[in-house]
Design a protein around this motif. Structure first.
Motif, PDB file in Angstrom:
ATOM      1  N   SER A   1      -4.100   0.065 -13.668  1.00  0.00           N
ATOM      2  CA  SER A   1      -3.301   1.520 -14.075  1.00  0.00           C
ATOM      3  C   SER A   1      -2.251   1.479 -13.106  1.00  0.00           C
ATOM      4  O   SER A   1      -1.195   1.776 -13.304  1.00  0.00           O
ATOM      5  CB  SER A   1      -4.160   3.259 -14.093  1.00  0.00           C
TER       6      SER A   1
ATOM      7  N   ALA B   1      -3.484   8.447 -11.636  1.00  0.00           N
ATOM      8  CA  ALA B   1      -2.647   7.435 -12.978  1.00  0.00           C
ATOM      9  C   ALA B   1      -3.904   6.933 -14.024  1.00  0.00           C
ATOM     10  O   ALA B   1      -4.265   5.740 -13.494  1.00  0.00           O
ATOM     11  CB  ALA B   1      -1.746   6.042 -12.189  1.00  0.00           C
TER      12      ALA B   1
ATOM     13  N   PRO C   1       1.951   9.183 -13.658  1.00  0.00           N
ATOM     14  CA  PRO C   1       0.350   9.827 -12.979  1.00  0.00           C
ATOM     15  C   PRO C   1       1.336  10.863 -12.165  1.00  0.00           C
ATOM     16  O   PRO C   1       2.007  11.253 -11.571  1.00  0.00           O
ATOM     17  CB  PRO C   1       1.412   8.800 -11.632  1.00  0.00           C
TER      18      PRO C   1
END
Length: 535
Positions: free
Chosen positions: A191, A234, A240
């Motif tokens: 991520s 995230a 995020p």
């Protein structure tokens, strides 16, 4: 490189997208030494294809043969020579496997040398600590999967370059500049990609979600700077999310000495710890040696009893609603649980025993050579009445006056183990034997009296036609030290008496008493009856 070379400045790092190269704008700032020339520095540090004139133009050097000592030269990382580097497995706990291309998977051993492409997987309650060439360290906790994608050094080992891929689990990094070196250190996750210069941080991957917690320095997460004291989640679900790390939990009430297994801790819950807690046990003061790890929903942790006696450090963190682990509290403790005390077999807890001695029984600990016994009048064992320092068997008879007592045992091997849980018993005098008394025959009754005894609730009387009390046995009871019976028929009778307390405990039988019941006097005249009638 000369031993006197000093490296200074800051290498500007940003997080690299997957598959990207080191950005050209990331520079190494070299401190000029006496005698340095651009030509010599180019030969020593730059890859073939780069000339000293490029250095001259980049740094606006007027005379390439006369560099001012103490000045700074910029050298882009992309120009520097690259060499393969290695990492060392400083510590391995449990089962950590090492996978290499074209090789059979093997178990990672402490001291093993690791190189680019190695993949490490840790099982439950297993961990590994790695040291890179610059002294930076990586802790791989349980249930983690990490690939060492790239281990390099730039510019004749001047700058280490480490790139890791975290597939699952965690990676705790301590990236420390050493002797002026500023490392290039990346962790890539599904991520987010993380790039750092000297710092300490933790990263975790759980499926598609990646979490970052920065303890010192700054981490670049896909271009977003995350400073110390902050965390970031995230998960691919929008931008995020970041939050301040929770404060370290309060461990002030935790014990410094533990004498029981399994190992257990309980602490005071704190606000914000809605995600639970992370508890870890390390060798005392050495946070590269992770021995036990647990995440729990409640403010407590427990592990099986396979941890040896010794000195340890507990590291405890609270977890917030985003799953970010906060700052850690550390607690030093000593485990001294062996040899374990034996199990108690008798007497039962809070037993009430009669007599002037108690028989104590326990199991045998096969790892012990002897046992230490203490008997005291108080639960704190300040008023000892008996202590046996080295009992070799598994039982002991202790003569004691009446009273309530506490007793405990410890096993002895090379030294003494912890005390077992104290047990209590009460020693009660046996009811006395009644003193004999002469029976009294009067009229149609037989009166029996005896001396009263203190603490007696009732008396039991047995009556039989023989001294063995087998013929015509009768039992009678009285709450008074006397009893009145109908006059028995003529003959010899045997009697015995014993005392019983309020709990029904009987004392010993007293001495056997003999009672002669004579025939009536008129029976003596029966042989004279014919003579009397003839008169």
């Amino acid at each position: 490189m000369k031993a006197s070379v000093r490296l200074a400045g800051v290498m500007l790092l940003t997080a690299c997208a997957a598959g990207a190269q080191t950005p050209a704008e990331a520079d190494w700032r070299y401190r000029i030494q006496t005698g340095d020339t651009l030509i010599a520095l180019t030969d020593a540090y730059l890859q073939p294809g780069h000339s000293w004139r490029e250095l001259q133009n980049l740094n606006h050097v007027a005379d390439p043969l006369r560099l001012p000592p103490g000045g700074v030269l910029r050298m882009p990382l992309a120009w520097l020579k690259r060499e393969a580097s290695v990492a060392e497995a400083l510590f391995v706990q449990g089962q950590v496997t090492l996978s290499r291309p074209q090789q059979t998977e093997q178990r990672l051993q402490t001291g093993a040398e690791l190189r680019s492409g190695d993949r490490l997987r840790s099982a439950a309650q297993s961990s590994a600590s790695l040291r890179f060439v610059d002294g930076s360290r990586l802790l791989i906790p349980p249930l983690s999967d990490v690939t060492l994608e790239q281990l390099l050094v730039y510019g004749r080992s001047a700058i280490p370059a480490v790139r890791l891929r975290l597939h699952e689990g965690g990676a705790d990094s301590q990236v420390l500049p050493s002797a002026g070196r500023v490392p290039h250190y990346e962790i890539r996750t599904p991520s987010v990609n993380l790039g750092v210069r000297g710092t300490e941080f933790r990263a975790q991957v759980d499926g598609a979600a990646a979490r970052l917690q920065v303890l010192s320095g700054t981490v670049a997460a896909d271009g977003q700077a995350v400073p110390a004291g902050m965390g970031l989640l995230a998960d691919g679900q929008g931008r995020p999310r970041s939050a301040a790390l929770l404060a370290a939990p309060d461990v002030g009430a935790l014990p410094a000495l533990l004498e029981r297994l399994p190992l257990r801790f309980a602490w005071k819950a704190s606000d914000g710890a809605s995600g639970g807690w992370r508890a870890q046990v390390f060798a005392r003061g050495d946070f590269t040696r992770l021995l036990l790890d647990q995440r729990s929903d409640a403010a407590q942790a427990a592990w099986p009893d396979d941890l040896p006696d010794g000195d340890y450090s507990l590291r405890l963190r609270a977890i917030d609603a985003l799953g970010l682990e906060g700052r850690a509290a550390e607690h030093a403790f000593r485990l001294k649980a062996r040899p374990e005390p034996p199990f108690i077999q008798g007497p039962a807890p809070a037993a009430r025993l009669y007599g002037e001695a108690v028989d104590l029984h326990w199991t045998i600990n096969t790892q012990a050579r002897a046992y230490r016994l203490q008997i005291a009048r108080d639960a704190g064992f300040g008023e000892l009445v008996l202590e046996q320092a080295a009992l070799s068997g598994n039982s002991h008879r202790a003569a004691l006056p009446p009273g309530r007592y506490h007793w405990r045992l410890a096993a002895l091997a090379a030294d003494q183990g912890p005390w077992g849980d104290a047990q209590q018993f009460e020693l009660i005098p046996v009811p006395p034997s009644p003193a004999p008394a002469e029976p009294e025959l009067s009229g149609d009754g037989l009166q029996l009296r005896w001396r009263a005894e203190a603490g007696v609730a009732r008396y039991e009387l047995q009556w039989a036609g023989d001294a063995a009390f087998s013929q015509g046995l009768q039992s009678l009871a009285s709450e008074q030290p006397a009893i009145s019976l109908p006059r028995p028929g003529p003959g010899r009778y045997y009697l015995r008496l014993r005392c019983l307390d309020a709990d029904g405990q009987a004392g010993p039988w007293g001495q056997v008493q003999l009672v002669n019941v004579p025939y009536p006097r008129w029976l003596w005249l029966l042989p004279l009856a014919p003579l009397l009638l003839a008169l």
